[in-house]
Design an enzyme around this catalytic site. Structure first.
Site, PDB file in Angstrom:
ATOM      1  N   ASN A 176      25.081 -27.278 -13.214  1.00 60.05           N
ATOM      2  CA  ASN A 176      23.718 -26.588 -13.641  1.00 60.05           C
ATOM      3  C   ASN A 176      23.989 -25.182 -14.149  1.00 60.05           C
ATOM      4  O   ASN A 176      23.104 -24.572 -14.788  1.00 60.05           O
ATOM      5  CB  ASN A 176      22.912 -26.379 -12.448  1.00 60.05           C
ATOM      6  N   LEU A 177      24.924 -24.561 -13.643  1.00 60.88           N
ATOM      7  CA  LEU A 177      25.182 -23.346 -13.848  1.00 60.88           C
ATOM      8  C   LEU A 177      25.329 -22.732 -15.295  1.00 60.88           C
ATOM      9  O   LEU A 177      25.320 -21.566 -15.644  1.00 60.88           O
ATOM     10  CB  LEU A 177      26.314 -22.502 -12.763  1.00 60.88           C
ATOM     11  N   GLN A 178      25.674 -23.419 -16.089  1.00 61.73           N
ATOM     12  CA  GLN A 178      26.106 -23.237 -17.501  1.00 61.73           C
ATOM     13  C   GLN A 178      24.696 -22.680 -18.164  1.00 61.73           C
ATOM     14  O   GLN A 178      24.761 -22.009 -19.080  1.00 61.73           O
ATOM     15  CB  GLN A 178      26.586 -24.251 -18.196  1.00 61.73           C
ATOM     16  N   CYS A 196      22.430 -39.431 -20.477  1.00 62.58           N
ATOM     17  CA  CYS A 196      22.754 -38.146 -19.915  1.00 62.58           C
ATOM     18  C   CYS A 196      24.363 -37.697 -20.524  1.00 62.58           C
ATOM     19  O   CYS A 196      24.588 -36.836 -20.752  1.00 62.58           O
ATOM     20  CB  CYS A 196      23.032 -37.828 -18.480  1.00 62.58           C
TER      21      CYS A 196
END
Lengths: 258, 780
Positions: free
Chosen positions: A69-71, A186
């Site tokens: 998620n952090l991207q 995805c």
């Protein structure tokens, strides 16, 4: 309400704006905005809303922070991996601006809780990642007569529109969710992180402008962004005669992008 | 049968509470306000956000089997699947989510129980001994007074908004097992010339500032109980301190007024109603007898049954009936265990259960022939301490930091560790059945450490900058005779992880010497106290974190002790411990400064301790010196709490520029003083009273009157921002005169004002170079 010394300083760049001023800032400080999803869209949106001094920010998300998620989900930090997203987001908002009352709902947004939750908010931001959720939010806001900002992102593309009661809703653009196999899975899809930020901050700006009551909202038009050629265009959307009065069945076709 | 009748307004109040909870969930009510609302309904937030504990009133500890069964069911359905017994003889349901709170509360209505007044500034659960009514040694049964007084008090509207909580207890004999001198108002049953009555004590209390109660009356006739209580309530309501919740209890009122003044004010409210017989309590008949039952007798025999009887069973004053203690593990009774017990007790009637102060359940009115049946039921329960000596289940502990927001340490984990440690020894714990080993997780006295034979209360200690859980050690409370109560004395402190060994060593010695002394007190005086002090020395030290990290994680905790959650918690005394460490270090250096050989380093330390001292009040914890300086600069200097002029000093310390510090020696001590002054100004919510520059707010003026604002010294663009905010408050046509500095301000502000559509009527420079600008507001 009188702004105190530190508030005057904190919000000075808002107050300077002729269209905002003290009264506009006070409107923001009395407003309640609900952000559904604290991912790629919700993270920047909620962060900017917090910075702007929105009085109450509601955050709904049932997920935990994942390293992938952090991207793009800039409200969560590396040390938050594994923690509930709403808690992580709440902490960051309050570190940025301790005056904001952040209400967290560590749950999914569902037909059962939708109307109950949105009823107390002035504006809703759809930061979700699935068509089912987007249609549900649309229908709930139409039924509950709430303004909301829609946005969707994929790869280098984004789109966003704003609904206020009486204007075109998401269903005026797309009548129904697409069939399952029409949506990239995805593993096929990706997202340029900054595109999520672009759309999320547009949503935040829509919320702020709606609350202050200035400018022209993205109503009855869809803003389409192509960040590969970096072109923005708006497409007119006519309000249709669709009569949304009850929930339908929303089939989940999840894609963990936003 | 009911142990109190709820007020007729209760359901209406619950409806309002339901609405309030929904508003809170929607963010319309802020958490602090909601806290005041919910606590009055006996609803406390646990350490875990949005999870609540519900405390249910049980007057005199009484609850019927059908009521207890309902609580157990609610606990199973909405909570953690158990009923928790408290030291205030109530029951609690834990781990209830917000949306289920109202379901539990309404469920209680069905059996006539209520959580109203479980917390908040009101009459709390009224206590009486769990053996009152069945004890052969009692003066008389005080349960009817407890029941009638509870019902009366919770019906009265003026009971709900007192300055702070109001606690009442009754003792049924001169032995004062209800500790009436430790409570706001206490009654000790006695008979004088054939007349039932009470000795009355008041203004006692435990907590972080314990005070022993004072005798108010040597004897009042029993029909005066309500009158005295009412007068005390009225007096408290009028004169109690509402400003500070830390000095609002009745005990502080006594301290402030002294006896004479206190009594005078009490009499103002007491004498006018003293003779009013219409106020007398209507006492219920509470019969102690067993229902006839056709239950089949299931006899039990053998040494284990005999041991069980010796540990837990005692004869009642009613011939042939028995009273039995059900020893609970940490006060928890599993719902399914509760069903078993309640179904069994149903055979014997409704007056069969009391909660006791040791967090155990006490059963009464069981005929001798059915003791075997009860033995079989009890030994089949899943989660009791029936296989242990009574000493083990008599240990009292509060719930601690696992669920309580105030908690520092985890006494539940400690209690389990002590039990396991003692189980490995061959100490004869049967000889300690009356011994009180009480522990609290923090200085608040939920674990009743002040009345302990051996008591502990949690604190934070620090080694090489790392925090570890520890406990203060107390011993030697004098109880057992009203009028002569003394609290346990603090003798030292011990690291939490050493306490099991500490307890084993101490009890080993006591058991060896017990027979040589008349009493525990005599043992303490003859050497027991010295032994405790020596053991404290032995068990105070912990290894460095790097050597053995276990010492830094409390028993039963998942992670290291930290201050993470303290900032948001209610004002916890743990914070004051932390502050005290730095405060004392500074004082010590100041005192010895003239003799010191290393002045530079001492000055550095003073700056360091000054910087770190109040970080905890902001929920901050500095891992390194550098971080302490950095956080202090940010949260205290930049936040305007400490004067900016100290920033250079703090930065010098951060760089370890010791020569800069010794060059400014006096400023170093001034900084320490400034921090201390700030600390003294801190209120109970950890906020500081600092003289803030008053925000510029314009009063409404007549349009011909010119408002003037001085923005000299205010840089761009804040001067414009402030001008704009004042203009916002004016009406079209009104004028504002502002004072501006020369340079950028005068070049920018008037133009910006014009761009907003207002008129600049005049601008002129005065002799000192400042500018005076007259503005007329245009748009409305």
């Amino acid at each position: 309400m009188n702004l105190n010394e530190s508030q005057i300083e904190r919000y000075s760049r808002h107050i300077i704006l002729q269209q905002v001023g003290g009264p506009g800032q006070e409107k923001l400080m009395n407003a309640k905005v609900l952000v559904i999803g604290t991912g790629g869209l919700g993270a920047p949106a909620a962060f900017y809303l917090g910075a702007a001094g929105i009085g109450t920010i509601g955050l709904i998300d049932g997920d935990q922070v994942d390293l992938s998620n952090l991207q793009r989900q800039i409200i969560h930090f590396t040390e938050d991996v594994g923690r509930p997203k709403v808690i992580s987001a709440k902490e960051k908002i309050n570190q940025l601006n301790p005056e904001v009352n952040v209400v967290t709902y560590e749950t999914l947004f569902t037909q059962e809780n939708a109307l109950e939750i949105i009823k107390d908010y002035d504006f809703i931001i759809d930061g979700t990642d699935s068509f089912a959720a987007k249609f549900l939010i649309n229908d709930a806001c139409v039924i509950g007569k709430k303004p909301f900002s829609h946005a969707g992102i994929l790869r280098f593309d984004g789109q966003t529109m704003t609904h206020v009661p009486g204007t075109a809703s998401y269903r005026c653009v797309f009548k129904n969710p697409p069939p399952k196999n029409a949506v990239p899975t995805c593993s096929q899809a990706g997202i340029l992180g900054a595109v999520a930020g672009m759309l999320g901050t547009i949503q935040a700006a829509e919320a702020l402008r709606y609350i202050i009551g200035i400018g022209d909202l993205l109503t009855n038009r869809l803003l389409v962004v192509d960040a590969l050629s970096m072109k923005f265009r708006t497409v007119a959307v006519a309000p249709s005669e669709l009569d949304i009065t009850e929930f339908q069945t929303y089939e989940e076709v999840a894609c963990d992008l936003s | 049968m009911r142990f109190y009748e709820s007020a007729s307004t209760l359901e209406k109040e619950q409806d309002q509470f339901d609405l309030d909870m929904k508003s809170f969930a929607a963010g319309e009510i802020n958490p602090v306000k909601f806290k005041a609302i919910r606590v009055a309904h006996g609803v406390y937030e646990q350490r875990q956000e949005h999870t609540y504990m519900i405390r249910i009133r049980c007057a005199g500890g009484g609850i019927t089997p059908s009521q207890l069964k309902k609580v157990a069911e609610l606990g199973a359905q909405y909570g953690s699947g158990e009923v928790h017994f408290t030291t205030r003889c109530e029951v609690q349901v834990h781990n209830v989510l917000l949306q289920n709170v109202i379901k539990v509360i309404r469920g209680l209505n069905e059996v006539g129980l209520s959580s109203r007044g479980g917390g908040g500034n009101t009459i709390r659960n009224i206590l009486c001994p769990s053996k009152s009514g069945v004890d052969p040694d009692e003066a008389f049964d005080v349960t009817p007074y407890t029941v009638a007084l509870t019902t009366r008090m919770i019906q009265e509207e003026d009971s709900w908004n007192l300055p702070r909580k109001f606690k009442i207890a009754f003792s049924h004999s001169e032995k004062d097992v209800a500790f009436t001198q430790t409570t706001c108002l206490g009654f000790v049953a006695r008979v004088k010339d054939g007349q039932k009555g009470f000795a009355v004590y008041c203004a006692g209390g435990m907590g972080a500032k314990p005070m022993v109660g004072h005798q108010l009356f040597d004897f009042i006739p029993d029909d005066q109980v309500y009158h005295v209580t009412r007068a005390m309530k009225l007096m408290f309501d009028k004169h109690g301190n509402r400003r500070s919740k830390f000095s609002s209890r009745i005990k502080f009122l006594w301290k402030k007024l002294d006896r004479e003044d206190f009594e005078a004010r009490f009499n103002e409210d007491y004498l006018p109603i003293k003779g009013d017989k219409s106020l007398n309590l209507v006492l219920p008949e509470i019969e102690n007898s067993a229902n006839d039952t056709d239950l089949v007798v299931e006899p039990a025999e053998g040494p284990e049954f005999a041991l069980w009887k010796q540990r837990f069973v005692s004869a009642q004053k009613q011939e042939g009936l028995y009273c039995i203690k059900v020893p609970l593990q940490l006060g928890d009774l599993l719902s399914k265990d509760a069903y078993q017990l309640c179904d069994f007790l149903d055979h014997f009637g409704e007056n069969t259960i009391r909660c006791d102060r040791g967090q155990n359940m006490r059963i009464r009115n069981i005929p001798e022939k059915y003791l075997g049946n009860l033995y079989h039921v009890m030994t089949k329960l899943d989660h009791t301490l029936v296989q242990f000596p009574a000493f083990i289940s008599n240990m009292i502990n509060c719930t601690g930091a696992q669920t309580c927001k105030l908690g520092i340490c985890l006494p539940r984990g400690l209690s389990t560790e002590i039990r396991e440690r003692l189980d490995k020894t061959d100490l004869d714990l049967e000889r300690l059945s009356g011994f009180r080993l009480n522990m609290s997780g923090c200085p608040n006295t939920c674990g009743m450490h002040h009345v302990a034979d051996l008591g502990f209360f949690g604190k934070i200690s620090r080694k090489s900058g790392n925090l570890y859980p520890a406990y203060n050690v107390l011993a030697g409370a004098k109880t057992g005779q009203h009028g002569q109560t003394e609290y346990a004395k603090k003798l030292g402190e011990v690291a939490a992880h050493h306490i099991p060994d500490f307890v084993a060593d101490f009890l080993g010695n006591y058991l060896e010497e017990k027979e040589d002394h008349d009493s525990y007190q005599a043992y303490l005086d003859a050497g027991g106290n010295d032994l405790i002090k020596a053991l404290c020395e032995q068990y105070k030290e912990v290894p460095e974190y790097e050597e053995d990290a276990r010492f830094y994680t409390d028993f039963g905790a998942k992670k290291r002790l930290s201050l993470d959650e303290l900032g948001s918690a209610e004002c916890s005394a743990g914070i004051f411990d932390m502050i005290g460490v730095d405060q004392k270090s500074i004082q010590a250096i100041e005192k010895a400064f003239d003799q010191t050989t290393d002045k530079d380093n001492d000055l550095y330390k003073v700056v360091f301790h000054s910087a770190r001292m109040l970080l905890v009040t902001r929920g901050l914890d500095a891992k390194t010196d550098e971080q302490a300086f950095q956080l202090f600069a940010k949260h205290f200097i930049q936040a305007g709490l400490i004067d900016e002029s100290y920033l250079t000093l703090v930065n010098a310390a951060k760089q370890r520029d010791l020569s800069a510090l010794s060059a400014n020696e006096s400023q170093v001590f001034e900084l320490a003083k400034a921090v201390n002054t700030l600390y003294k100004s801190m209120d109970d919510s950890l906020r500081f009273k600092v003289e803030k520059k008053t925000p510029e707010t314009a009063q409404k003026t007549d349009s011909d009157e010119v408002l003037e604002k001085d923005f000299r010294g205010v840089a761009c663009p804040m001067n414009f921002v402030k001008t704009k905010l004042v203009l916002d408050t004016l009406q079209a046509g009104q004028q504002l005169q502002i004072l501006l500095d020369d340079g950028a301000p005068i070049e920018n502000v008037p133009n910006s004002v014009k761009l907003e559509g207002h008129q600049v009527l005049k601008q002129e420079q005065d002799g000192s170079g400042h500018w005076r600008v007259l503005i007329q507001k245009v748009n409305g």
